[in-house]
Design a protein around this motif. Structure first.
Motif, PDB file in Angstrom:
ATOM      1  N   ARG A   1      -3.530  18.031  16.104  1.00 33.38           N
ATOM      2  CA  ARG A   1      -4.092  18.004  14.753  1.00 33.38           C
ATOM      3  C   ARG A   1      -3.106  17.334  13.802  1.00 33.38           C
ATOM      4  NH1 ARG A   1      -5.753  23.380  11.086  1.00 33.38           N
ATOM      5  NH2 ARG A   1      -5.675  22.325   9.060  1.00 33.38           N
ATOM      6  N   THR A   2      -3.646  16.578  12.866  1.00 35.21           N
ATOM      7  CA  THR A   2      -2.842  15.996  11.788  1.00 35.21           C
ATOM      8  C   THR A   2      -3.587  16.151  10.474  1.00 35.21           C
ATOM      9  OG1 THR A   2      -1.693  14.374  13.184  1.00 35.21           O
ATOM     10  CG2 THR A   2      -1.874  13.862  10.849  1.00 35.21           C
ATOM     11  N   ASP A   3      -2.855  16.596   9.463  1.00 39.08           N
ATOM     12  CA  ASP A   3      -3.371  16.691   8.097  1.00 39.08           C
ATOM     13  C   ASP A   3      -2.512  15.794   7.212  1.00 39.08           C
ATOM     14  OD1 ASP A   3      -5.254  19.445   7.815  1.00 39.08           O
ATOM     15  OD2 ASP A   3      -3.855  19.419   9.502  1.00 39.08           O
ATOM     16  N   ILE A   4      -3.163  14.989   6.397  1.00 38.35           N
ATOM     17  CA  ILE A   4      -2.445  14.037   5.538  1.00 38.35           C
ATOM     18  C   ILE A   4      -2.929  14.172   4.102  1.00 38.35           C
ATOM     19  CG2 ILE A   4      -2.207  11.577   4.977  1.00 38.35           C
ATOM     20  CD1 ILE A   4      -2.302  11.014   7.997  1.00 38.35           C
ATOM     21  N   LEU A   5      -1.994  14.152   3.177  1.00 38.23           N
ATOM     22  CA  LEU A   5      -2.299  14.018   1.750  1.00 38.23           C
ATOM     23  C   LEU A   5      -1.473  12.837   1.260  1.00 38.23           C
ATOM     24  CD1 LEU A   5      -3.672  14.988  -0.843  1.00 38.23           C
ATOM     25  CD2 LEU A   5      -1.696  16.485  -1.235  1.00 38.23           C
ATOM     26  N   HIS A   6      -2.145  11.797   0.793  1.00 40.84           N
ATOM     27  CA  HIS A   6      -1.418  10.586   0.426  1.00 40.84           C
ATOM     28  C   HIS A   6      -1.744  10.156  -0.997  1.00 40.84           C
ATOM     29  CE1 HIS A   6       1.170   7.313   1.595  1.00 40.84           C
ATOM     30  NE2 HIS A   6       0.348   6.462   1.008  1.00 40.84           N
ATOM     31  N   ASP A   7      -0.730   9.625  -1.653  1.00 43.95           N
ATOM     32  CA  ASP A   7      -0.811   9.228  -3.060  1.00 43.95           C
ATOM     33  C   ASP A   7      -1.024   7.724  -3.163  1.00 43.95           C
ATOM     34  OD1 ASP A   7      -0.281   8.705  -5.777  1.00 43.95           O
ATOM     35  OD2 ASP A   7       1.896   8.760  -5.459  1.00 43.95           O
ATOM     36  N   VAL A   8      -2.203   7.311  -3.599  1.00 46.85           N
ATOM     37  CA  VAL A   8      -2.471   5.889  -3.824  1.00 46.85           C
ATOM     38  C   VAL A   8      -2.764   5.626  -5.298  1.00 46.85           C
ATOM     39  CG1 VAL A   8      -3.317   5.495  -1.493  1.00 46.85           C
ATOM     40  CG2 VAL A   8      -4.949   6.111  -3.286  1.00 46.85           C
ATOM     41  N   GLY A   9      -2.313   6.556  -6.163  1.00 50.11           N
ATOM     42  CA  GLY A   9      -2.649   6.420  -7.565  1.00 50.11           C
ATOM     43  C   GLY A   9      -4.147   6.602  -7.752  1.00 50.11           C
ATOM     44  N   LYS A  10      -4.705   5.875  -8.701  1.00 53.55           N
ATOM     45  CA  LYS A  10      -6.144   5.897  -8.913  1.00 53.55           C
ATOM     46  C   LYS A  10      -6.746   4.814  -8.022  1.00 53.55           C
ATOM     47  CE  LYS A  10      -9.642   6.160 -12.565  1.00 53.55           C
ATOM     48  NZ  LYS A  10      -9.912   6.007 -14.021  1.00 53.55           N
ATOM     49  N   SER A  11      -7.257   5.205  -6.890  1.00 52.23           N
ATOM     50  CA  SER A  11      -7.650   4.270  -5.833  1.00 52.23           C
ATOM     51  C   SER A  11      -8.654   3.233  -6.323  1.00 52.23           C
ATOM     52  CB  SER A  11      -8.261   5.041  -4.660  1.00 52.23           C
ATOM     53  OG  SER A  11      -8.764   4.152  -3.695  1.00 52.23           O
ATOM     54  N   LEU A  12      -8.395   1.954  -5.970  1.00 55.28           N
ATOM     55  CA  LEU A  12      -9.360   0.898  -6.280  1.00 55.28           C
ATOM     56  C   LEU A  12     -10.602   1.017  -5.419  1.00 55.28           C
ATOM     57  CD1 LEU A  12      -7.031  -2.243  -6.570  1.00 55.28           C
ATOM     58  CD2 LEU A  12      -8.099  -0.972  -8.434  1.00 55.28           C
ATOM     59  N   ASN A  13     -10.409   1.488  -4.183  1.00 53.37           N
ATOM     60  CA  ASN A  13     -11.515   1.611  -3.237  1.00 53.37           C
ATOM     61  C   ASN A  13     -11.154   2.715  -2.244  1.00 53.37           C
ATOM     62  OD1 ASN A  13     -13.313   1.251  -0.993  1.00 53.37           O
ATOM     63  ND2 ASN A  13     -13.722  -0.832  -1.702  1.00 53.37           N
TER      64      ASN A  13
END
Length: 779
Positions: free
Chosen positions: A643-655
């Motif tokens: 299992r893998t859980d990810i939380l990633h920061d892309v700012g305010k996503s364009l898409n």
């Protein structure tokens, strides 16, 4: 996923920040996407074959090409003597990378000559008929043997220094001196390198190249032909993957094709097969990290002295900036009160290594995570505790200065980690794993939570610029061209969203066209995760110029103030009147309003003094974190990622949907680098892992069985980037660290977690098994 996620019409707030499908997605899955090898060949197109050295290091005594020239279908054989300009394709201007070798071979597979024939098969068969005599010279292929033989450095090393590590490292009660070996990685793009050159009149030549850097190919082709850049036009519609491998490595194929095309006045195509491509193009740099770290009983780092040595290959290529970026990220997410970091870019008799997703950053960060892990086992704590203890602090904490003296002002790593720790139920799962391992004699489990902090910008300041060209036609359709290249990552789609948002029109109105040096000049490589940042802002600037002209026209024609002109979805409000966008544009055309603009953008704030090791090389940082759980078989060394859980920061996503795809893909690619992808050279300096049969990239079945990926929806870039978004190409690659760390915990259970296993990367089943056996013998 709900079908509405892929809706291509704008919502009330416009096309940006909406999950729109990749513009070529349907073409990718149906096979209708046109790559260079799909372009109908001009009548009379010739094909190239490569004459490769079969020595790692040797003097060339004689070259007999008579049998090659006499082979069926052969039209010409190119040697260094036939190069009309400079026999050099070095990306950094060091003139250390000959297009064709003359008297010295410096790696197995180096180009000595090229064959031009009527068919590709004829060219390849003929290339094998050469008779070459050599005088062998000593060779070394890795960091250790390069050091032992006193190898030269391919470029100037860099040192980062802050505080007084020489004296302060003696003060804390605990200290570890150790090393870690980090393997390289093959790009393994689906489309191999390819170039098609079509001669024109005078000095002109058009080159279709699978490249991330069309302007560099243009420069190199002109350099080799001995002509000016204006005579060379380079085009790239899409690549079948790049990952950094097509930033500089396509130069040689484009240059050879152009030389032959101009000489023979016929179109010429070069397309190496997979074995050739893997053998003769650069890869991710292998590293050896030697570290000396001092810390207290709690696990808080006080001082660090580390050397990052890299296998660079026979020439500089991009090894300077790659090893620099490794040092820029040797802090990972951690504050070092006293620190000294030094790079060691070593020359080896292997192909010149080059850019790869993360550009040295992953190697730098992985060394830092190993240091954290080493400390955790030394003080008997969960590595996550040691990570939190050493995180950068908030402004005013006195713990915000990087080793290169930039202040970390946008730090959200603690929040990202805290949220992921809770949402993944990390603590309860870790305890369950500890309980499981106590009663499981064969299968052992591990879990790890690792952070990511990645700086965004080219460290060479000049590359932080971009141009774009936008035409609005009088029927309301829009033509977009910019300097970025599309390699499957969705850049074209994102920039089209920016343009559609600016004019408030349907995304279908925006036509995305092939990147070409004939439309947007002096482009930077699509690399450093900056494609959307740079090209999106350049496109926005072009749109801004056109919109200002349109607003001025509306004010003149309708006798209103600027405040009374508003762009609405597919229409404009002008005073009290609503005018369809296409009707308005047509009226502007008849009033002779210029409907075309060249946009430009350069990243603000950044500066860097390499000699002093000080500056502000990054515009901002992208953050993320991942939790991975694994199971290993202690009898075979095999493992599964459960299992893998990810939380990633892309700012305010364009898409968002494209960004999630980038996170997932980067994680799996990073996992492959750290677990299965192993490069191996034999005693003769030959790369033996040069095909899918000998080099194992992750399969679909290797992905985590449970794979939860989320974007940090609360994030918004503090800097005024396009749409307040953040880069997403490279940062999520490092999320895969959690897999290696989880495997390490599972191995450590063999000795009751009392010893750091110190797994080198990639942690292949063989290495895992050897580590298990080593700990069994210790316990």
């Amino acid at each position: 996923m709900d079908k509405s996620t892929f809706e291509t019409k704008p919502v009330i707030n416009g096309p940006m920040h909406v999950s729109l499908k990749h513009d070529s997605a349907h073409k990718h899955v149906t096979g209708s996407a046109e790559y260079i090898d799909d372009i109908p060949e001009p009548i009379g197109t010739l094909h190239g074959g490569l004459g490769l050295a079969d020595r790692a290091h040797a003097e060339i005594l004689s070259v007999d090409l008579e049998a090659v020239k006499a082979a069926p279908g052969v039209v010409w054989v190119i040697t260094a003597a036939d190069i009309p300009g400079e026999n050099d394709v070095a990306a950094t201007g060091q003139h250390d990378e000959p297009l064709l070798a003359t008297d010295l071979v410096q790696f197995h597979g180096q180009l000595i000559f090229a064959v031009i024939a009527e068919t590709r098969d004829q060219a390849r068969r003929a290339a094998k008929l050469a008779k070459i005599e050599y005088r062998d010279l000593p060779h070394f292929t890795d960091v250790d043997s390069a050091r032992e033989n006193g190898a030269k450095l391919v470029c100037e090393p860099m040192t980062l220094l802050r505080g007084e590590p020489e004296t302060e490292i003696e003060k804390p009660p605990l200290r570890i001196q150790a090393s870690m070996k980090i393997g390289g990685q093959e790009h393994f793009y689906l489309e191999s390198h390819i170039a098609l050159a079509i001669p024109g009149e005078d000095d002109d030549v058009t080159v279709w190249s699978s490249t991330q850097h069309p302007s560099e190919v243009q420069h190199m082709v002109a350099h080799v032909l001995g002509t000016a850049s204006h005579a060379v036009e380079v085009k790239t519609r899409r690549m079948g993957g790049g990952f950094g491998g097509k930033e500089t490595q396509g130069n040689q194929f484009a240059a050879l094709a152009a030389v032959a095309a101009k000489k023979l006045k016929r179109a010429v195509k070069f397309r190496p097969d997979r074995d050739e491509d893997m053998s003769i193009t650069g890869k991710r740099h292998d590293f050896r990290v030697d570290y000396d770290v001092a810390f207290d009983e709690e696990g808080r780092i006080h001082a660090l002295d580390a050397v990052y040595a890299a296998r660079c290959g026979y020439s500089a290529d991009l090894s300077g900036p790659v090893t620099d970026r490794a040092l820029f990220h040797a802090d990972s997410s951690y504050f070092y009160p006293h620190v000294k970091l030094k790079s060691e870019p070593l020359k080896t008799h292997t192909v010149s290594n080059t850019a790869f997703r993360g550009f040295g950053g992953p190697q730098g960060m992985l060394g830092a995570e190993r240091i954290i892990e080493d400390i955790a086992y030394a003080v008997g704590k969960d590595p996550l505790e040691i990570r939190k203890l050493n995180f950068y602090g908030q402004p005013g904490s006195g713990r915000t200065t990087t080793p290169y003296h930039q202040e970390v002002e946008d730090n959200v790593i603690a929040r990202v980690v805290e949220e992921l720790e809770a949402s993944s139920d990390y603590q309860a799962r870790r305890q369950a794993i500890l309980d499981f391992n106590e009663n499981s004699p064969v299968i052992r489990k591990g879990i790890a939570l690792t952070p990511v902090k990645f700086g965004i910008s080219f460290t060479m300041t000049a590359y932080n610029q971009a141009g774009a060209l936008v035409h609005v036609y009088n029927d309301g359709s829009i033509h977009l061209n910019h300097g970025g290249t599309e390699m499957g990552q969705g850049l074209y789609t994102k920039v089209a969203q920016v343009v559609a948002e600016a004019f408030q029109v349907d995304i279908d109105r925006v036509k995305i066209t092939a990147t070409t040096t004939g439309k947007v000049p002096n482009t930077s490589a699509t690399a450093a995760s900056s494609g959307s940042d740079l090209n999106g802002m350049a496109a926005y600037d072009a749109c801004r110029q056109i919109k200002e002209r349109l607003v001025d026209f509306a004010c003149r024609q309708w006798k209103v103030d600027k405040s009374e002109v508003e762009f609405l979805p597919n229409r404009l409000r002008i005073g009290s009147e609503i005018v369809p966008f296409d009707t308005f544009v047509r009226a502007a055309y008849y009033d002779r309003v210029q409907l075309s603009a060249a946009g430009f953008y350069k990243t603000p704030k950044i500066h860097w003094d390499r000699k002093a090791g000080r500056g502000h090389p990054f515009y901002y940082f992208a953050y993320g974190a991942s939790v991975s759980e694994v199971s290993i078989d202690t009898l075979t060394g095999e493992y599964l990622v459960d299992r893998t859980d990810i939380l990633h920061d892309v700012g305010k996503s364009l898409n968002p949907i494209i960004d999630i795809g980038q996170v997932e893909g980067a994680f799996v690619q990073g996992m492959g680098w750290l677990t299965t992808e192993e490069l191996w050279w034999d005693a003769k300096g030959r790369l033996r892992t040069h095909a899918p049969s000998t080099y194992k990239i992750p399969l679909a079945s290797d992905r985590p069985k449970i794979f939860n990926v989320k974007l940090a929806e609360w994030s918004e870039n503090a800097e005024p980037t396009i749409g307040r978004s953040k880069a997403v190409g490279e940062p999520p690659f490092m999320l895969a660290f959690s897999v290696l760390e989880a495997i390490s915990m599972a191995v450590a259970s063999i000795a009751d977690y009392s010893v750091c296993p110190r797994l080198d990367a990639p942690a292949t089943p063989e290495r895992v098994l050897m580590a298990v056996e080593r700990l069994k013998n210790m316990s």
